[in-house]
Design a protein around this motif. Structure first.
Motif: not given
Length: 387
Positions: A52, A386-387, A54, A384
């Motif tokens: 999860s 977590y997606t 990028t 960044s």
């Protein structure tokens, strides 16, 4: 000058002889912890990432995993994955194989059929690997094959006055002998970048020094909405007497000694140049040390004014302080005390020889305080959410 280490199949020389149990993601970390506890000579770490993420964020994680496995202090690696994470087993193995040809075994929890079966098979593989590693003997190696990672943390005025200056002396000695020294902590080069840039070997290296610093500042402004000087120096730094980030940086860069800067590396990338180099890594202690080790550092010297118990699972971390009161309070965490520089009892050359000997004893097998206490926590840089 020479040291005694373990010669690897890829031509490098380790100062420790670990079997690494490598989790490819957070979902495999508890399993690797159990495996390492049951396998002789095994080490592992908590990998909070691996899924999860990028693309650029995941690349940091991949580089640290591949760098740990290829670090000369590792004899061989047992890789454990869950099976469905973004850092798929084949991707991790390929990344490792790009850096080294050392022994490698792989286990996927979902394919094997669960935790217990994976532990059983992986422990057997790890013990077989450990048995092979135990047959290796230390051999004499030229000091030019040594890569030193330098780091400071919990800094106070004695860091810039003594400990960092002393580490710079050792860095100079190692570079003069043909070895490699890595300066890191990009946020703590701010305000001193022009001094480092003047020492760059080429115009390209000079540009890269400015690039990594301006990129870091620009990221904080645009993505986080903060200035680098709003969170650095830390509250502990300020309480100890450091007033500005520039003041902290001017102390920090003493760790690099006075040698010419040969190259600038991105986070956790393999260091191949000899001499003094820079790695673009955060000031955050465990993630910076992880990057140095992933880059190939067999040993790290860490200066501290306020004290810290920090270690690393792969490479020994020698902690030194120029604050005699910190040493008195935290002697079980500090390996070397150099306040004699401040009080004029010893010269820089005398203490440089002493710290050089401490480093050579450590790479020869002497345990650091962090190793004796079992400190192995790491972190990995993030870009960044977590997606």
């Amino acid at each position: 000058m020479h040291f005694y280490g373990f010669k690897r199949t890829d031509g490098k020389v380790g100062v420790r002889n670990h079997v690494l149990i490598l989790p490819t993601s957070v979902c495999a970390s508890d399993t690797t912890r159990i495996i390492a506890s049951q396998a002789a000579g095994a080490v592992t770490f908590n990998n909070q990432n691996g899924c999860s993420q990028t693309g650029p964020d995941q690349q940091f994680t991949m580089d640290v995993m591949a760098g740990f496995a290829s670090n000369p202090n590792v004899y061989g690696t047992v890789v454990v994955s869950l099976g469905c994470e973004n850092c798929q087993m084949n991707l991790v193995v390929d990344a490792i194989r790009e850096r080294t040809d050392k022994p490698l075994e792989t286990f996927i929890i979902q394919e094997i059929g669960g935790t217990l079966k994976t532990i059983e098979l992986a422990v057997r593989a790890a013990n077989t690997m450990a048995e092979a590693a135990s047959s290796q003997k230390r051999e004499q190696a030229d000091i030019s094959q040594l890569i030193l990672g330098t780091k400071c943390g919990g800094s106070d005025p004695t860091s810039g006055l003594a400990a960092n200056v002393l580490l710079g002396e050792v860095s100079n000695r190692l570079v003069a002998a043909g070895g490699t020294s890595i300066l890191s902590e990009t946020p703590e080069l701010i305000g001193a970048e022009h001094i480092l840039a003047a020492r760059a070997k080429t115009p390209q290296v000079k540009e890269r020094i400015y690039e990594i610093i301006y990129r870091f500042e620009d990221y904080l402004r645009k993505v986080v909405g903060e200035e680098a000087r709003e969170s650095n120096p830390t509250l502990g730094n300020i309480a100890s007497g450091i007033t500005t980030l520039e003041e902290k940086s001017l102390g920090c860069i003493h760790k690099a000694g006075s040698a010419e800067i040969m190259a600038v590396y991105d986070y956790a990338k393999p260091v191949v140049d000899k001499g003094l180099v820079i790695m673009d890594a955060a000031g955050h202690d465990p993630s910076c040390v992880a990057a140095l080790v992933a880059g190939g550092a067999q040993v790290v010297i860490y200066t501290t004014g306020l004290g810290t118990p920090l270690g690393n699972p792969i490479s020994p971390v020698i902690k030194i302080t120029g604050n005699r009161f910190t040493h008195e309070k935290m002697c079980e965490n500090i390996d070397f005390e150099c306040s004699d520089l401040i009080y004029g009892k010893k010269t820089l050359q005398q203490m440089g020889a002493e710290l050089m000997e401490e480093m050579l004893q450590t790479v020869g097998g002497k345990l650091t305080r962090a190793e004796a206490l079992g400190y192995m926590e790491i972190a990995i840089d993030r870009i960044s959410n977590y997606t």
